[in-house]
Scaffold this motif. Structure first.
Motif, mmCIF file in Angstrom:
data_model
loop_
_atom_site.group_PDB
_atom_site.id
_atom_site.type_symbol
_atom_site.label_atom_id
_atom_site.label_comp_id
_atom_site.label_asym_id
_atom_site.label_seq_id
_atom_site.Cartn_x
_atom_site.Cartn_y
_atom_site.Cartn_z
ATOM 1 N N GLU A 1 43.277 29.118 44.067
ATOM 2 C CA GLU A 1 43.228 28.600 45.435
ATOM 3 C C GLU A 1 44.385 27.646 45.694
ATOM 4 O OE1 GLU A 1 41.333 29.635 47.686
ATOM 5 O OE2 GLU A 1 39.452 30.362 46.805
ATOM 6 N N ARG A 2 44.663 26.823 44.706
ATOM 7 C CA ARG A 2 45.682 25.784 44.857
ATOM 8 C C ARG A 2 47.060 26.361 45.175
ATOM 9 N NH1 ARG A 2 45.531 23.212 39.632
ATOM 10 N NH2 ARG A 2 43.353 22.687 40.033
ATOM 11 N N VAL A 3 47.344 27.574 44.705
ATOM 12 C CA VAL A 3 48.686 28.145 44.899
ATOM 13 C C VAL A 3 48.675 29.352 45.847
ATOM 14 C CG1 VAL A 3 49.482 27.325 42.656
ATOM 15 C CG2 VAL A 3 48.439 29.598 42.836
ATOM 16 N N GLU A 4 47.598 29.427 46.652
ATOM 17 C CA GLU A 4 47.477 30.499 47.644
ATOM 18 C C GLU A 4 47.460 31.879 46.987
ATOM 19 O OE1 GLU A 4 50.200 30.043 50.899
ATOM 20 O OE2 GLU A 4 49.729 27.910 51.146
ATOM 21 N N ALA A 5 46.675 32.001 45.916
ATOM 22 C CA ALA A 5 46.528 33.280 45.236
ATOM 23 C C ALA A 5 45.072 33.736 45.295
ATOM 24 C CB ALA A 5 47.007 33.163 43.787
ATOM 25 N N ALA A 6 44.429 33.506 46.424
ATOM 26 C CA ALA A 6 43.036 33.942 46.591
ATOM 27 C C ALA A 6 42.831 34.417 48.025
ATOM 28 C CB ALA A 6 42.078 32.788 46.271
ATOM 29 N N TRP A 7 42.041 35.500 48.153
ATOM 30 C CA TRP A 7 41.803 36.096 49.464
ATOM 31 C C TRP A 7 40.307 36.369 49.645
ATOM 32 C CZ3 TRP A 7 45.876 36.935 46.266
ATOM 33 C CH2 TRP A 7 47.165 36.814 46.796
ATOM 34 N N GLU A 8 39.903 36.425 50.924
ATOM 35 C CA GLU A 8 38.513 36.752 51.233
ATOM 36 C C GLU A 8 38.250 38.212 50.881
ATOM 37 O OE1 GLU A 8 36.071 34.966 52.134
ATOM 38 O OE2 GLU A 8 37.161 33.090 52.548
ATOM 39 N N SER A 9 37.020 38.481 50.412
ATOM 40 C CA SER A 9 36.646 39.868 50.154
ATOM 41 C C SER A 9 35.132 39.969 50.245
ATOM 42 C CB SER A 9 37.101 40.282 48.744
ATOM 43 O OG SER A 9 36.140 39.887 47.784
#
Length: 469
Positions: free
Chosen positions: A195-203
């Motif tokens: 999350e901290r490095v913008e490597a997570a997405w909604e699914s």
RNA sequence: GGCGCGGUAGCCAAGUGGUAAGGCAGCGGUCUGCAAAACCGCCAAUCGCGGGUUCGAUUCCCGCUCGCGCCUCCA
């Protein structure tokens, strides 16, 4: 048309290849993880793929190539966290470097360079299809896995029986939540550092990020269709990467994912695999520092068949540097000649045919090089004789253009600024005057002076020319 | 342990059931004031070792040996 032979890893045999539609080859090539600049081992594979696409084009097909850029993975996330950047901020500069190095090696651009993070939606859709078919499941750790038990064909490409894995193999010990140790992740539940490095997405399964294999299936099918003609990469991708791509793609569509699989062998250094963890990595930057032309690097890489391991050494690169100079000298000679003996025509026709045949025979680049150098030798000998057949000269030029259109081995002129050009021209005039008065001491002094700067003078019937070495 | 690939002249490296491409290096010569480039000629391979099949194997089969790779995220 003659047939085009390629070794297919699926059948472990050389077999005739052609695009399904008879016109356009749809090929997918696994590209770099843009975390560090790709090393020469990676580029050996990309160069093999460059030779492949050019050879397919030479055969008369059009080519639509996809090369993915993997811009989200463990290492990238780790680095982003260390530097306080987003993954995009880490990968953007590396993508630029990749294209700079690609250009240096004269690797033709693919038609598409999709980035994994731009295809999250397509990947989620693919996982949904797999779950709907009952071949994927969400585990207790909230990640989604592919159940290899549900795909009977699993292991067909790599010919590995996962039950046979024994002592000596690297087997992960920390996967507790999967149903089967060989099940692979399609979607990884997000952690805080993601999350901290913008490597997570909604699914539909909660926030997370794609597993490594998923991007290739999703992007290949989105851009090229559910069945592609050709899929290429390095031999180390056969398992598990390509095996997993086949499983998730074919389980979802019920169709053949790739008709032909091609894999390039490793580049070794001191007879050992080149890898970051071994610390024997050579990059394009090292070649550039030594002033090596990209053409010489190509000659070196094409000197060994793509399915054979190739050992990197300074000596071999030096030999290629010289070999390619010979090709460049003939190119210049053909360009400036006014005519040639008629016999040059037949020599050119034969050379072109031999190169086409060698490439159509499972990309036998060493044999193509052999044909090229036979041509260089014969053409030089004939041009030495002189002659006024312009048509024969034209035929030789076109044959050379065809051959070099694939191999691309003519070293480029090294950038020369006007001031240098003017100075050299002046010195050549001084030397000419010295030679006219038979002052060879002065003549040789000028030549030595320029030689010290890496400039070679060549006295020919048309006067003195110069070039850098 | 399982699977796969390779050992060809000084170095790199193709290839073939009938004694072997090409590149680099070396030697001699032509050209040149001398060179460079080019050309001509030469040198150099019992094709890892031992068996087998065959009229004949470097090329097919078996064994051995040495090297390399893969066996979960490395091209």
């Amino acid at each position: 048309m003659s047939e085009f032979l390629l070794y297919n890893t699926l059948s472990r045999q050389v077999e005739p290849f052609g695009p399904a539609d008879g016109v356009r080859v749809r090929m997918y090539t696994c590209g770099p993880t843009v975390y560090n600049p790709a090393h020469l081992g990676n580029f050996r594979t990309f160069l093999f793929e460059d030779l492949l696409r050019r050879s397919l084009a030479l055969r008369g097909w059009s080519v639509e190539q996809v090369m993915n850029l993997t811009d989200v993975d463990d290492k990238i996330i780790k680095r982003a966290n260390e530097r306080g950047l987003t993954i995009r901020e880490v990968t953007d500069p590396v993508v630029d470097i990749f294209h700079t190095h690609r250009t240096y090696l004269r690797i033709q651009p693919a038609e598409h360079y999709p980035r994994a993070t731009d295809y999250i939606a397509q990947m989620i859709t693919l996982v949904e299809r797999l779950i709907a078919k009952g071949v994927a499941y969400q585990a207790e750790d909230r990640s989604v896995y592919f159940a290899i038990d549900k795909f009977p064909e699993y292991g067909r490409l790599s010919r590995l029986d996962t039950r046979e894995i024994k002592a000596g193999a690297r087997v992960s010990q920390d996967e507790y939540t999967k149903d089967n140790a060989q099940d692979f992740a399609l979607w990884k539940a997000a952690k805080e550092e993601d999350e901290r490095v913008e490597a997570a997405w909604e699914s539909p399964w909660g926030r997370g990020r794609p597993g490594w294999h998923l991007e290739c299936s999703a992007m290949a099918m989105d851009i090229l269709g559910e069945t592609i003609d050709l899929h290429a990469g390095g031999v180390d991708l056969i398992f598990p990467h390509h095996e997993d791509e086949i499983a998730q793609s074919e389980a979802a569509t019920g169709r053949v994912f790739a008709r032909c699989w091609c894999h390039g062998e490793f580049l070794l250094v001191d007879s050992a695999k080149m890898a970051k963890r071994v610390g024997n990595v050579w990059g394009v930057a090292e070649l550039q520092e030594e002033g090596l032309d990209g053409a010489a690097a190509r000659h070196f890489m094409f000197g060994t068949h793509y399915r054979q391991q190739l050992n990197l050494s300074s000596d071999a690169l030096e030999a290629s540097r010289k070999a390619v100079r010979r090709v460049g000298d003939l190119a210049a000679r053909l360009a400036t000649a006014k005519g040639a003996p008629s016999a040059l025509s037949a020599v050119a026709v034969e050379a072109e045919a031999d190169v086409r045949a060698a490439l159509a025979n499972d990309l036998n680049a060493p044999q193509a090089l052999s044909a090229l150098f036979i041509f260089v030798n014969r053409a030089n000998a004939l041009l030495d004789q002189g002659g006024d057949d312009v048509a024969a000269l034209e035929r030789a030029r076109s044959a050379f253009a065809v051959i070099d259109g694939v191999l691309d081995l003519v070293p480029g002129p090294i950038a020369v600024d006007d001031a240098l050009a003017t100075r050299v021209a002046g010195l050549i005039e001084d030397r000419k005057a010295a030679r006219a008065r038979r002052d060879f001491g002065e003549s040789d002094r000028i030549r030595a002076e320029l030689a010290a700067e890496g400039i070679v003078l060549e006295d020919g019937p048309e006067g003195t020319t110069w070039k850098r070495t």
